[in-house]
Write an enzyme that holds these catalytic residues in place. Structure first.
Site, short mmCIF file in Angstrom:
data_model
loop_
_atom_site.label_atom_id
_atom_site.label_comp_id
_atom_site.label_asym_id
_atom_site.label_seq_id
_atom_site.Cartn_x
_atom_site.Cartn_y
_atom_site.Cartn_z
N ASN A 191 -13.02 -1.06 -4.81
CA ASN A 191 -12.86 -1.54 -6.17
C ASN A 191 -14.08 -2.37 -6.60
O ASN A 191 -14.31 -3.44 -6.04
CB ASN A 191 -11.58 -2.39 -6.25
CG ASN A 191 -11.37 -3.05 -7.58
OD1 ASN A 191 -12.06 -2.77 -8.55
ND2 ASN A 191 -10.41 -3.95 -7.63
N CYS A 196 -6.78 -5.76 -7.12
CA CYS A 196 -6.43 -5.23 -5.80
C CYS A 196 -5.80 -6.31 -4.92
O CYS A 196 -5.14 -5.99 -3.93
CB CYS A 196 -7.65 -4.59 -5.13
SG CYS A 196 -9.10 -5.64 -5.09
N HIS A 197 -5.96 -7.58 -5.30
CA HIS A 197 -5.32 -8.65 -4.53
C HIS A 197 -3.80 -8.58 -4.63
O HIS A 197 -3.11 -9.18 -3.82
CB HIS A 197 -5.83 -10.03 -4.97
CG HIS A 197 -5.55 -10.37 -6.40
ND1 HIS A 197 -6.36 -9.96 -7.44
CD2 HIS A 197 -4.54 -11.07 -6.96
CE1 HIS A 197 -5.86 -10.42 -8.58
NE2 HIS A 197 -4.75 -11.09 -8.32
N GLU A 245 -1.24 -16.96 -9.15
CA GLU A 245 -0.37 -16.11 -9.99
C GLU A 245 1.11 -16.36 -9.67
O GLU A 245 1.97 -15.66 -10.14
CB GLU A 245 -0.74 -14.64 -9.78
CG GLU A 245 -2.13 -14.33 -10.32
CD GLU A 245 -2.54 -12.88 -10.13
OE1 GLU A 245 -1.82 -12.12 -9.41
OE2 GLU A 245 -3.56 -12.48 -10.72
N TYR A 259 0.84 -1.20 0.00
CA TYR A 259 0.00 0.00 0.00
C TYR A 259 0.88 1.25 0.00
O TYR A 259 0.60 2.22 -0.70
CB TYR A 259 -0.93 0.01 1.23
CG TYR A 259 -1.92 -1.12 1.24
CD1 TYR A 259 -3.07 -1.07 0.46
CD2 TYR A 259 -1.72 -2.24 2.04
CE1 TYR A 259 -4.00 -2.11 0.47
CE2 TYR A 259 -2.64 -3.28 2.06
CZ TYR A 259 -3.76 -3.22 1.28
OH TYR A 259 -4.66 -4.25 1.29
#
Length: 165
Positions: A122, A130-131, A161, A101
């Protein structure tokens, strides 16, 4: 990825809703024509999964198989100017990478709290990833939660991912 914003008048009577069963939960998508107006993770497993195999559903299913699948779709304009700037910055984080952040706040000349609020608001999770934003001391929150099922979804997405904490 450059977000494709579309200014439309959202008409609740003309929205179509699709729910798909993803490996990490139920993902519900609202559209008006070819524009996505909302995406939300649902904890309600009694919601029916959409029976038809739409191009939109296929795009998400492709992502859940291969995290490098681009999720470029027209999105209805939402949020404040700052939120849209933050969401665009999120969309530019490649799969398999994360930022904190604080790092994102520096890029946006803002504060970590403002970035966290933009993430929380979001309306397009997964497309606007946003993850991929984590806390300086841990994984951070997801969908407004600091623990529980939504955080498990975030962990799954990051592992999918191939990011490892």
């Amino acid at each position: 990825m450059k977000i494709h914003w579309r200014a439309i008048h959202i008409d609740a009577d003309s929205l179509a809703h699709e729910c798909l069963s993803a490996p990490c939960g139920r993902l519900c998508i609202a559209t008006q024509g070819n524009v996505i107006t909302d995406i939300a993770w649902s904890l309600d497993h009694s919601l029916p999964v959409s029976a038809h195999d739409s191009p939109l559903q296929q795009k998400f299913l492709d992502y859940f198989t291969n995290p490098n699948t681009p999720l470029d779709w027209d999105l209805a304009v939402q949020g404040s100017e700052f939120q849209r700037r933050a969401w665009q910055a999120l969309a530019e984080i490649p799969a398999g990478q994360v930022v904190t952040y604080g790092q994102l706040a520096k890029r946006l000349a803002s504060s970590p709290r403002a970035v966290a609020q933009a993430c929380r608001r979001n309306p397009y999770p997964v497309i606007i990833p946003c993850h991929r934003v984590i806390g300086g001391q841990g994984i951070g929150g997801y969908c407004g939660s600091a623990s529980g099922p939504f955080l498990e979804i975030k962990r799954w997405l990051l592992q999918h991912e191939r990011w490892v904490a």
